[in-house]
Write an enzyme that holds these catalytic residues in place. Sequence first.
Site, PDB file in Angstrom:
ATOM      1  N   CYS A 127       0.925  -1.155  -0.122  1.00 35.53           N
ATOM      2  CA  CYS A 127      -0.025   0.014   0.025  1.00 35.53           C
ATOM      3  C   CYS A 127       1.002   1.199   0.213  1.00 35.53           C
ATOM      4  CB  CYS A 127      -0.887  -0.098   1.219  1.00 35.53           C
ATOM      5  SG  CYS A 127      -2.001   1.434   1.189  1.00 35.53           S
TER       6      CYS A 127
ATOM      7  N   CYS B 299      -0.304   3.948   2.655  1.00 38.61           N
ATOM      8  CA  CYS B 299      -0.152   3.906   4.227  1.00 38.61           C
ATOM      9  C   CYS B 299      -0.083   2.466   4.274  1.00 38.61           C
ATOM     10  CB  CYS B 299      -1.449   4.438   4.635  1.00 38.61           C
ATOM     11  SG  CYS B 299      -3.078   3.919   3.788  1.00 38.61           S
ATOM     12  N   SER B 300      -1.188   1.717   4.805  1.00 35.09           N
ATOM     13  CA  SER B 300      -0.923   0.365   5.378  1.00 35.09           C
ATOM     14  C   SER B 300      -2.101  -0.540   4.869  1.00 35.09           C
ATOM     15  CB  SER B 300      -0.645   0.589   6.941  1.00 35.09           C
ATOM     16  OG  SER B 300      -1.541   0.906   7.469  1.00 35.09           O
ATOM     17  N   CYS B 301      -2.860  -0.270   4.012  1.00 37.21           N
ATOM     18  CA  CYS B 301      -4.003  -1.031   3.845  1.00 37.21           C
ATOM     19  C   CYS B 301      -3.611  -2.576   3.313  1.00 37.21           C
ATOM     20  CB  CYS B 301      -5.034  -0.242   2.586  1.00 37.21           C
ATOM     21  SG  CYS B 301      -5.172   1.154   2.906  1.00 37.21           S
TER      22      CYS B 301
HETATM   23 FE   LIG Z   1      -3.127   2.001   3.028  1.00 37.24          FE
END
Ligand SMILES: [Fe+2]
Length: 200
Positions: free
Chosen positions: A105, A108-110
């Site tokens: 991602c 971010c961190s999805c």
């Molecule tokens: Fe993300």
Amino acid sequence: MPDDRVVQRTASVAERVDAIEAALEARGLEAAAAIEELGHKATEEWVPRNGARVVAKAWVDPAFKARLLADGRAAVAELGLAMPKHHRHLVVLENSPRVQNVICCTLCSCTAFTIIGLPPDWYKELEYRSRVVRESRTVLREMGLDLAPDVEVRVWDTTADTRYMVLPEQPPHTRGWTEEQLAAIVTRDSLIGVERLPGT
Ligand SMILES: [Fe+2]
């Protein structure tokens, strides 16, 4: 001009969390219970074991695998696995001897966290997010996955509504194993695509 403003100390994170929690509790929103529930989900329910079960099922059941590749969200629901409403699509990416799929991602961190587990710390680091899309082969090598030059690397950038899971190849020596045995060898990193299972 003299500065007569009062210098205020910034509250610590713990103090701010306590203040927010107190404000929510005062409005009857039971923050402590919600935090407890979230903690339970994060450690007990949103775990890579879910994705491992999905992979094992796909390995032993070709019809399920076809459904999984066509509509991941509907297929995992058959195994009782739910995804948040805003994870509108689960796209399952099948590895082959010539193709290695990798998830990231960049923003971010999805992840499809209810299926493959919450993202590990390195997945959230700028280092991984920025480099895996530009020098994927190098990043994978640094993480211990040294791919032959004829293996194509496909990097998939997660969005708010489209989540991914890698379907690793089944190691040939595991043919005939039960789903439980197979699920036990599927790792979190193989679901993200930064690892190939031994024997593949
Ligand atoms: Fe993300």
